[in-house]
Design a protein around this motif. Structure first.
Motif, PDB file in Angstrom:
ATOM      1  N   THR A  49      -8.972   1.705   2.305  1.00  0.00           N
ATOM      2  CA  THR A  49      -7.823   1.033   1.696  1.00  0.00           C
ATOM      3  C   THR A  49      -8.237  -0.290   1.071  1.00  0.00           C
ATOM      4  O   THR A  49      -8.863  -1.134   1.733  1.00  0.00           O
ATOM      5  CB  THR A  49      -6.739   0.768   2.756  1.00  0.00           C
ATOM      6  N   PRO A  50      -7.895  -0.509  -0.205  1.00  0.00           N
ATOM      7  CA  PRO A  50      -8.235  -1.784  -0.846  1.00  0.00           C
ATOM      8  C   PRO A  50      -7.281  -2.896  -0.416  1.00  0.00           C
ATOM      9  O   PRO A  50      -6.163  -2.638   0.034  1.00  0.00           O
ATOM     10  CB  PRO A  50      -8.075  -1.478  -2.339  1.00  0.00           C
ATOM     11  N   LYS A  85      -7.061  -6.041  -6.973  1.00  0.00           N
ATOM     12  CA  LYS A  85      -7.411  -5.608  -5.626  1.00  0.00           C
ATOM     13  C   LYS A  85      -8.915  -5.651  -5.399  1.00  0.00           C
ATOM     14  O   LYS A  85      -9.713  -5.638  -6.347  1.00  0.00           O
ATOM     15  CB  LYS A  85      -6.887  -4.192  -5.368  1.00  0.00           C
ATOM     16  N   ILE A  86      -9.260  -5.704  -4.111  1.00  0.00           N
ATOM     17  CA  ILE A  86     -10.663  -5.670  -3.693  1.00  0.00           C
ATOM     18  C   ILE A  86     -10.881  -4.385  -2.904  1.00  0.00           C
ATOM     19  O   ILE A  86     -10.251  -4.182  -1.858  1.00  0.00           O
ATOM     20  CB  ILE A  86     -11.007  -6.886  -2.809  1.00  0.00           C
ATOM     21  N   PRO A  87     -11.740  -3.492  -3.377  1.00  0.00           N
ATOM     22  CA  PRO A  87     -11.922  -2.196  -2.714  1.00  0.00           C
ATOM     23  C   PRO A  87     -12.329  -2.331  -1.253  1.00  0.00           C
ATOM     24  O   PRO A  87     -13.154  -3.183  -0.899  1.00  0.00           O
ATOM     25  CB  PRO A  87     -13.037  -1.540  -3.541  1.00  0.00           C
ATOM     26  N   GLU A 125     -10.845   7.636   0.558  1.00  0.00           N
ATOM     27  CA  GLU A 125     -11.208   6.275   0.165  1.00  0.00           C
ATOM     28  C   GLU A 125     -10.635   5.252   1.147  1.00  0.00           C
ATOM     29  O   GLU A 125      -9.479   5.360   1.569  1.00  0.00           O
ATOM     30  CB  GLU A 125     -10.681   5.963  -1.240  1.00  0.00           C
ATOM     31  N   HIS A 167       0.851  -1.204   0.000  1.00  0.00           N
ATOM     32  CA  HIS A 167       0.000   0.000   0.000  1.00  0.00           C
ATOM     33  C   HIS A 167       0.883   1.249   0.000  1.00  0.00           C
ATOM     34  O   HIS A 167       1.514   1.587   0.994  1.00  0.00           O
ATOM     35  CB  HIS A 167      -0.907  -0.023   1.228  1.00  0.00           C
TER      36      HIS A 167
END
Length: 444
Positions: free
Chosen positions: A268-269, A288-290, A266, A259
């Motif tokens: 963190t994904p 990635k997964i939001p 926003e 990261h």
């Protein structure tokens, strides 16, 4: 040597020796407890299979214990030879902690090991069982002190600095530093999972060869029950450990997650896959997964995880190594969970001891516990960089003033000697494991 500086070679050598060493305690701690359980079951039931298994695994334990002692002593010497500035700065803390480990754990293990190995017909059954329990207790006490020392380097507390040296101020705060309990529990569960996979693989190998004796079925079944019980606990312990690490070492977590920066408000994904690029300060080929990293690490869908760009480049760990080591550890953990679930399915189908594909899977999973432990230690140690004592002493300031030539000769010598000594030991252990349980020896 290959364009590396003396500092790089010192770090490689320590990583090499500690990686070799950690394999042996990881098996020794679990096996010692397993031996105590086997002897307790034999005393309670008087079933020969338990004492036969004890005799079989005690030999493997002894070889593993011996190699662990040798590799541990050699590793400890490096604190004085290659990391003298670390010893000078932090020896007032780490020296006593390692001394406590020797006096309370190693002496206990060594003192009762002879009775456990050779005293079956020389002492009473109760005394022999007591000796086995003391060996098991000693291995666990050893883990306690080693984890305390290493955890203090991760989250130092209970000290003051006088004349540029760390001086203990509160020993309870030193020993029970903020990360210690989390790391101790995480490591303890890991070694029992590793032992379960190790024993399970040996049992599966003999069952696959058609040896359906009760001893092989028992060791295989016990191993899979232990794995099933331990793996959910490990995921819980890992989550708590991750939250503790986020609090005290946020850049380690940022490197684990790959990261680099937060965008606005926003969450963190969670990055499943990426190729981190430290030069360009970004990831390539991200999947990635939001918001999932925020949910896992902060238990919130609004809070953000600290990002790598929030600190200077020189204060960041090696992101690719930490990132991928973490994924290897977690990925193998998921495979272990799958193996444990399949074990229940095989029991229900009553093919637990006979399904050849299932047995092959357990054999293949045999070394994964050790690999996961190594990957976890890479996350822990590399993720702490550039600090050897977090926030107090940088790694580059802890090394001894050796030349590149000296470190090159030392590293090459270690590799050659370790290859000769420990590969021989491994081959001998494999020979013992392939030989199988001796069912004619009994309690002799």
């Amino acid at each position: 040597m290959f364009g590396l500086e003396a500092l790089d070679l010192a770090r490689i050598q320590f990583a090499f020796t500690v990686s070799f060493h950690i394999i042996f305690p990881a098996i020794t701690i679990g096996l010692a407890t397993y031996l105590a359980v086997l002897e307790a079951l034999w005393l309670k039931t008087n079933q020969p299979k338990y004492i036969n298994l004890f005799n079989f695994w005690s030999k493997i334990f002894a070889v593993n214990f011996g190699m662990g002692v040798v590799s541990g002593v050699v590793m400890a010497f490096q604190f004085g030879t290659h990391w003298s500035e670390f010893s000078r700065f932090a020896g007032g803390i780490t020296g006593p902690l390692l001394t406590y480990e020797v006096t309370t754990a190693f002496f206990l293990e060594a003192g009762f090991l002879g009775v456990m190995m050779f005293g079956r017909n020389k002492v009473s059954k109760g005394m022999h069982f007591f000796a086995t329990c003391m060996v098991a207790l000693g291995t666990n006490i050893s883990m306690f002190w080693i984890l305390s020392s290493n955890s203090w380097m991760q989250t130092p507390t209970g000290y003051e600095i006088i004349d540029n040296q760390v001086v203990p101020k509160d020993w309870l705060a030193v020993v029970f530093n903020p990360s210690f309990i989390y790391r101790l529990v995480h490591m303890a569960i890991a070694v029992f999972m590793t032992t379960a996979l190790f024993i399970g693989a040996v049992g599966a190998w003999h069952l696959l060869k058609g040896d359906q004796r009760p001893e092989n079925k028992t060791m295989f079944s016990m191993a899979m029950w232990l794995l099933l019980a331990a793996i959910p606990l490990q995921f819980l312990a890992g989550d708590l450990h991750g939250l503790n690490t986020l609090k005290h070492q946020p850049m380690k977590v940022a490197a684990m997650e790959g990261h680099w920066e937060n965008i606005g408000n926003e969450p963190t994904p969670l990055i499943l896959f990426a190729i981190p690029d430290m030069a360009q300060e970004k990831n390539h080929f991200e999947i990635k997964i939001p918001a999932l990293a925020s949910l896992i690490l902060t238990h919130s869908l609004t809070e953000q995880v600290p990002a790598l760009k929030e600190v200077a480049k020189e204060d960041r760990p090696n992101v690719p190594l930490v990132f991928w080591s973490f994924r290897i550890m977690v990925g193998l953990g998921c495979l272990m969970l799958l193996t444990a679930v399949i074990s229940l399915y095989q029991r229900k189908k009553q093919t637990f001891y006979t399904n050849k594909n299932w047995l092959r899977l357990v054999i293949a999973m045999g070394p994964t516990g050790l690999i996961a432990i190594l990957a976890g230690w890479f996350v822990t140690e590399v993720g702490r960089q550039p600090w050897v004592v977090y926030g107090l002493l940088r790694t580059q300031d802890a090394v001894s003033p050796h030349t590149t030539l000296h470190m090159s000769i030392s590293l090459i010598s270690f590799i050659i000697v370790y290859a000769l000594v420990f590969i021989t030991g491994y081959l001998y252990m494999i020979k013992l494991m392939k030989k199988g349980v001796n069912t004619t020896q009994g309690a002799n």
